[in-house]
Design a protein around this motif. Structure first.
Motif, PDB file in Angstrom:
ATOM      1  N   VAL A 233       0.834  -1.199   0.000  1.00  0.00           N
ATOM      2  CA  VAL A 233       0.000   0.000   0.000  1.00  0.00           C
ATOM      3  C   VAL A 233       0.873   1.255   0.000  1.00  0.00           C
ATOM      4  CG1 VAL A 233      -1.624   1.344   1.405  1.00  0.00           C
ATOM      5  CG2 VAL A 233      -1.990  -1.112   1.066  1.00  0.00           C
ATOM      6  N   CYS A 234       1.914   1.268   0.827  1.00  0.00           N
ATOM      7  CA  CYS A 234       2.798   2.433   0.885  1.00  0.00           C
ATOM      8  C   CYS A 234       3.469   2.688  -0.466  1.00  0.00           C
ATOM      9  CB  CYS A 234       3.855   2.240   1.963  1.00  0.00           C
ATOM     10  SG  CYS A 234       3.201   2.277   3.642  1.00  0.00           S
ATOM     11  N   LEU A 235       3.938   1.634  -1.116  1.00  0.00           N
ATOM     12  CA  LEU A 235       4.559   1.786  -2.433  1.00  0.00           C
ATOM     13  C   LEU A 235       3.566   2.338  -3.446  1.00  0.00           C
ATOM     14  CD1 LEU A 235       6.529  -1.569  -2.463  1.00  0.00           C
ATOM     15  CD2 LEU A 235       7.580   0.685  -2.641  1.00  0.00           C
ATOM     16  N   GLN A 236       2.383   1.773  -3.470  1.00  0.00           N
ATOM     17  CA  GLN A 236       1.380   2.207  -4.445  1.00  0.00           C
ATOM     18  C   GLN A 236       0.935   3.637  -4.180  1.00  0.00           C
ATOM     19  OE1 GLN A 236      -1.465  -0.961  -3.886  1.00  0.00           O
ATOM     20  NE2 GLN A 236      -0.579  -2.223  -5.501  1.00  0.00           N
ATOM     21  N   ARG A 237       0.707   3.983  -2.927  1.00  0.00           N
ATOM     22  CA  ARG A 237       0.288   5.345  -2.605  1.00  0.00           C
ATOM     23  C   ARG A 237       1.393   6.348  -2.919  1.00  0.00           C
ATOM     24  NH1 ARG A 237      -4.048   6.062   1.035  1.00  0.00           N
ATOM     25  NH2 ARG A 237      -3.566   8.283   0.730  1.00  0.00           N
ATOM     26  N   GLN A 238       2.657   5.936  -2.734  1.00  0.00           N
ATOM     27  CA  GLN A 238       3.766   6.823  -3.074  1.00  0.00           C
ATOM     28  C   GLN A 238       3.798   7.100  -4.577  1.00  0.00           C
ATOM     29  OE1 GLN A 238       5.731   8.362  -0.978  1.00  0.00           O
ATOM     30  NE2 GLN A 238       7.019   9.348  -2.512  1.00  0.00           N
ATOM     31  N   VAL A 239       3.588   6.060  -5.373  1.00  0.00           N
ATOM     32  CA  VAL A 239       3.543   6.240  -6.827  1.00  0.00           C
ATOM     33  C   VAL A 239       2.424   7.205  -7.206  1.00  0.00           C
ATOM     34  CG1 VAL A 239       3.015   5.084  -9.016  1.00  0.00           C
ATOM     35  CG2 VAL A 239       4.613   4.036  -7.406  1.00  0.00           C
ATOM     36  N   ALA A 381       2.757  -0.277 -12.578  1.00  0.00           N
ATOM     37  CA  ALA A 381       3.617  -1.331 -12.045  1.00  0.00           C
ATOM     38  C   ALA A 381       5.096  -1.001 -12.177  1.00  0.00           C
ATOM     39  CB  ALA A 381       3.312  -2.657 -12.748  1.00  0.00           C
ATOM     40  N   GLN A 382       5.491  -0.398 -13.293  1.00  0.00           N
ATOM     41  CA  GLN A 382       6.913  -0.109 -13.497  1.00  0.00           C
ATOM     42  C   GLN A 382       7.422   0.898 -12.480  1.00  0.00           C
ATOM     43  OE1 GLN A 382       7.351   0.997 -17.646  1.00  0.00           O
ATOM     44  NE2 GLN A 382       7.647  -1.139 -18.257  1.00  0.00           N
ATOM     45  N   GLU A 383       6.597   1.887 -12.153  1.00  0.00           N
ATOM     46  CA  GLU A 383       7.029   2.881 -11.177  1.00  0.00           C
ATOM     47  C   GLU A 383       7.119   2.282  -9.775  1.00  0.00           C
ATOM     48  OE1 GLU A 383       4.710   6.725 -12.350  1.00  0.00           O
ATOM     49  OE2 GLU A 383       4.171   5.037 -13.654  1.00  0.00           O
ATOM     50  N   ALA A 384       6.193   1.387  -9.443  1.00  0.00           N
ATOM     51  CA  ALA A 384       6.271   0.710  -8.150  1.00  0.00           C
ATOM     52  C   ALA A 384       7.510  -0.174  -8.085  1.00  0.00           C
ATOM     53  CB  ALA A 384       5.014  -0.118  -7.912  1.00  0.00           C
TER      54      ALA A 384
END
Length: 404
Positions: A233-239, A381-384
């Motif tokens: 969740v943290c990775l996705q929200r950061q993106v 997905a690539q940015e995550a």
């Protein structure tokens, strides 16, 4: 990622010093009882366990003494002093009973303990005390929290997340903001001990709660326990934040539902979404990977919620069990994961709760039913993946902090 090799040494060693406790908590993993067991590790056996923990080397592990209620051990101060003398970072996790006094904390501080964790499972005494099974537990815990802070000790607050208190989470966070804590950890209920029938949230509700935790991370130092998908969740929200995707569009991409909207509304009312705290990065510590649990009788398991023994410290080496046993090497191997966890692009940083998977299916490697994410469904997905590849993980946005 952890700075050391989690296959060689844990970051945390937790020892269940006793199962004796005056409380009757509805979720208790240990199914605590009023009296101590004669089968507990003796003083000398406990010291030998600390010797083993110290043999993992430097940097020294954090050695957490828990229970039951660790204050039920009359030799607690002696053990704390012994552990700190070995160079261990000794921390305590006591219960909110009448033993939790400023005088008792000061004695432990004199023995070298500077960190304690306390449980707050409701924003009010009514909610918390009903959950803990004893009146005035809330008041005693708050008093112990204040006393520890006055002594200069660092305090972690733990909160079980279940149906009885999920709507109070923002108000619990407000208590954390008011009294101050180094960390607030939301424990996503694992069905074990008395908690089997307590009423865990479903996967959609868990996703909403994790989103709310992320939002509150700018004001309070949030982390999760047995909620490893918070890292995803943290990775996705950061993106999404870096792309400027916020509000309704962010909620659509993340798939948040009505519980998130309710919690988000209360978070805004309390001003918990606009702090100046810098987000701390989630740490990839999980059962058997950076973490090891030793029961009151010496059984070694990947966590206190994953009760599959890999050996006993009375007849085996803790270091050897951690490094070489099939149980521990198995839970550390993401290639053994099955179902959605095995197919997930975030498995190297998440891997799901092995305790929840094992308790619900009997399979250490099954998928974690508390996660609703469908592998490959995140549109960026690539940015995550690029965030996961950064040496220090995702860069925090200015003015925020996150825990694991």
């Amino acid at each position: 990622m952890q700075r050391h090799d989690p296959a060689q040494r844990p970051m945390l060693v937790t020892w269940e010093a006793t199962r004796a406790c005056a409380l009757a908590c509805r979720h208790c993993r240990a199914e605590a009882v009023p009296l101590r067991s004669p089968a507990e590790l003796s003083l000398e056996e406990a010291k030998s366990l600390m010797d083993e923990a110290a043999s993992f080397g430097q940097p020294a592990v954090i050695f957490i003494i828990t229970g039951g209620d660790c204050f039920e051990r009359p030799d607690l101060a002696e053990l704390a002093a012994y552990g700190t003398g070995l160079g261990l970072h000794v921390a305590l996790s006591p219960s909110g009973t009448d033993r939790l006094t400023k005088e008792a904390l000061a004695e432990l501080q004199e023995a070298g303990v500077n960190v304690i964790s306390l449980s707050i499972d409701g924003a009010t005494a009514a909610t918390h005390d009903a959950f803990r099974g004893l009146e005035r537990t809330f008041d005693r815990t708050i008093a112990g929290w204040r006393a520890a802070r006055e002594l200069g000790m660092r305090v972690q607050i733990n909160s079980v997340v279940a149906r009885h208190n999920v709507h109070e989470l923002p108000d619990i966070a407000a208590l954390v903001r008011e009294h101050g804590a180094m960390t607030w950890s939301g424990f996503l209920l694992v069905p074990t001990g008395r908690g089997v029938d307590l009423g865990a949230l479903d996967a959609d509700e868990v996703e909403d709660v994790l989103g709310a935790f992320y939002d509150m991370g700018e004001t309070v130092p949030v982390r999760t326990t047995e909620g490893h998908h918070f890292r995803r969740v943290c990775l996705q929200r950061q993106v999404l934040a870096e792309r400027g995707i916020v509000g309704e569009e962010m909620m659509r991409v993340m798939g948040y539902g009505p519980l998130y909207r309710e919690l988000r509304g209360r978070i805004a009312e309390l001003g918990l979404d606009a702090g100046q705290r810098r987000r701390r990065l989630p740490i990839t510590v999980s059962s058997g990977s950076g973490f090891v649990f030793v029961s009151h009788t010496g059984e070694v398991t990947p966590s206190g919620f994953l009760e599959k023994s890999a050996g006993n410290v009375r007849d085996s080496s803790l270091t050897q069990i951690y490094r070489s046993s099939e149980v521990f090497t198995g839970v550390r191997d993401p290639e053994l994961l099955k179902g959605r966890c095995g197919a997930c692009e975030y498995r190297s940083v998440c891997g799901g709760s092995r305790a929840r998977a094992y308790n619900m299916t009997g399979d250490l490697h099954a998928e974690d039913a508390s996660c609703n994410y469908r592998p490959g469904s995140f549109p960026y997905a690539q940015e995550a993946a690029a965030l996961m590849a950064r040496p220090t993980g995702p860069r925090p946005r200015r003015g925020a902090r996150e825990g694991r």
